[in-house]
Design a protein around this motif. Structure first.
Motif, PDB file in Angstrom:
ATOM      1  N   THR A  30       0.794  -1.224   0.000  1.00  0.00           N
ATOM      2  CA  THR A  30       0.000   0.000   0.000  1.00  0.00           C
ATOM      3  C   THR A  30       0.829   1.277   0.000  1.00  0.00           C
ATOM      4  O   THR A  30       0.328   2.340  -0.337  1.00  0.00           O
ATOM      5  CB  THR A  30      -0.924   0.044   1.229  1.00  0.00           C
ATOM      6  N   GLY A  31       2.070   1.213   0.454  1.00  0.00           N
ATOM      7  CA  GLY A  31       2.900   2.402   0.539  1.00  0.00           C
ATOM      8  C   GLY A  31       2.679   3.197   1.812  1.00  0.00           C
ATOM      9  O   GLY A  31       3.199   4.290   1.961  1.00  0.00           O
ATOM     10  N   LEU A  32       1.902   2.669   2.757  1.00  0.00           N
ATOM     11  CA  LEU A  32       1.647   3.350   4.020  1.00  0.00           C
ATOM     12  C   LEU A  32       2.946   3.443   4.821  1.00  0.00           C
ATOM     13  O   LEU A  32       3.637   2.448   5.027  1.00  0.00           O
ATOM     14  CB  LEU A  32       0.589   2.603   4.825  1.00  0.00           C
ATOM     15  N   ILE A  33       3.291   4.642   5.283  1.00  0.00           N
ATOM     16  CA  ILE A  33       4.558   4.882   5.966  1.00  0.00           C
ATOM     17  C   ILE A  33       4.418   4.569   7.444  1.00  0.00           C
ATOM     18  O   ILE A  33       3.537   5.084   8.120  1.00  0.00           O
ATOM     19  CB  ILE A  33       5.011   6.333   5.755  1.00  0.00           C
ATOM     20  N   ALA A  34       5.333   3.726   7.960  1.00  0.00           N
ATOM     21  CA  ALA A  34       5.330   3.352   9.360  1.00  0.00           C
ATOM     22  C   ALA A  34       6.380   4.135  10.149  1.00  0.00           C
ATOM     23  O   ALA A  34       6.208   4.358  11.346  1.00  0.00           O
ATOM     24  CB  ALA A  34       5.592   1.856   9.507  1.00  0.00           C
ATOM     25  N   ALA A  35       7.487   4.541   9.497  1.00  0.00           N
ATOM     26  CA  ALA A  35       8.528   5.286  10.191  1.00  0.00           C
ATOM     27  C   ALA A  35       9.339   6.084   9.179  1.00  0.00           C
ATOM     28  O   ALA A  35       9.452   5.698   8.011  1.00  0.00           O
ATOM     29  CB  ALA A  35       9.446   4.341  10.952  1.00  0.00           C
ATOM     30  N   VAL A  36       9.904   7.211   9.641  1.00  0.00           N
ATOM     31  CA  VAL A  36      10.776   8.047   8.810  1.00  0.00           C
ATOM     32  C   VAL A  36      11.990   8.421   9.638  1.00  0.00           C
ATOM     33  O   VAL A  36      11.882   8.848  10.777  1.00  0.00           O
ATOM     34  CB  VAL A  36      10.053   9.343   8.376  1.00  0.00           C
ATOM     35  N   ILE A  37      13.177   8.202   9.078  1.00  0.00           N
ATOM     36  CA  ILE A  37      14.430   8.532   9.747  1.00  0.00           C
ATOM     37  C   ILE A  37      15.279   9.360   8.781  1.00  0.00           C
ATOM     38  O   ILE A  37      15.430   9.007   7.616  1.00  0.00           O
ATOM     39  CB  ILE A  37      15.188   7.249  10.168  1.00  0.00           C
ATOM     40  N   LEU A  38      15.838  10.465   9.275  1.00  0.00           N
ATOM     41  CA  LEU A  38      16.715  11.281   8.432  1.00  0.00           C
ATOM     42  C   LEU A  38      18.030  10.557   8.217  1.00  0.00           C
ATOM     43  O   LEU A  38      18.587   9.960   9.144  1.00  0.00           O
ATOM     44  CB  LEU A  38      16.974  12.633   9.085  1.00  0.00           C
ATOM     45  N   ALA A  39      18.549  10.611   7.028  1.00  0.00           N
ATOM     46  CA  ALA A  39      19.807   9.954   6.697  1.00  0.00           C
ATOM     47  C   ALA A  39      20.960  10.787   7.191  1.00  0.00           C
ATOM     48  O   ALA A  39      20.979  12.010   7.055  1.00  0.00           O
ATOM     49  CB  ALA A  39      19.902   9.759   5.188  1.00  0.00           C
ATOM     50  N   ASN A  40      21.960  10.150   7.791  1.00  0.00           N
ATOM     51  CA  ASN A  40      23.180  10.830   8.214  1.00  0.00           C
ATOM     52  C   ASN A  40      24.235  10.687   7.146  1.00  0.00           C
ATOM     53  O   ASN A  40      24.462   9.614   6.615  1.00  0.00           O
ATOM     54  CB  ASN A  40      23.714  10.206   9.517  1.00  0.00           C
ATOM     55  N   HIS A  41      24.903  11.772   6.854  1.00  0.00           N
ATOM     56  CA  HIS A  41      25.958  11.716   5.815  1.00  0.00           C
ATOM     57  C   HIS A  41      27.302  11.779   6.477  1.00  0.00           C
ATOM     58  O   HIS A  41      27.631  12.469   7.313  1.00  0.00           O
ATOM     59  CB  HIS A  41      25.804  12.870   4.832  1.00  0.00           C
TER      60      HIS A  41
END
Length: 128
Positions: A117-128
């Motif tokens: 479905t594409g439902l988002i469960a979590a979002v984390i910013l990427a570290n460079h």
């Protein structure tokens, strides 16, 4: 001898000045003997409208590119492909995705989304 050179330089200078003037007249006189036609105004207005439309499109596309994803949203279908898939989630310091979910890297963010479905469960910013 000096008079001949001076006369020839003067003639050349006059000839070049007349050529520039005639070129300028041609630019102003190329359409209806110098009259400004309503078709010219319509054409110029159309070009300005087209430029404004393209600028608006560019701004819309820019806004879409730097979207912040939030839990509960649906990940766009264009970001659900294998090009965004993060298979080595351990190397990036992410937890194992639950069954039916997978990590996608979109716009310097790791998004845990449902495969179906594409439902988002979590979002984390990427570290460079």
């Amino acid at each position: 001898m000096k008079r001949i050179l001076t006369a020839s330089v003067a003639v050349l200078m006059l000839a070049s000045g007349a050529g520039a003037a005639s070129a300028q007249d041609w630019r102003n006189d190329h359409n209806n003997n110098g009259r400004y036609d309503s078709r010219d105004r319509a054409y110029e207005q159309g070009r300005r409208d087209q430029a404004r439309h393209e600028a608006r499109q560019d701004r819309r596309e820019d806004r879409r590119e730097y979207r912040r994803w939030v839990k509960g949203q649906r990940l766009d279908a264009r970001y659900r492909g294998n090009g965004y898939y993060v298979s080595d989630w351990r190397r990036h310091g992410l937890r194992a995705p639950p069954r039916g979910y997978r990590w996608q890297k979109v716009d310097d963010q790791y998004v845990l989304a449902a495969v179906a479905t594409g439902l988002i469960a979590a979002v984390i910013l990427a570290n460079h």
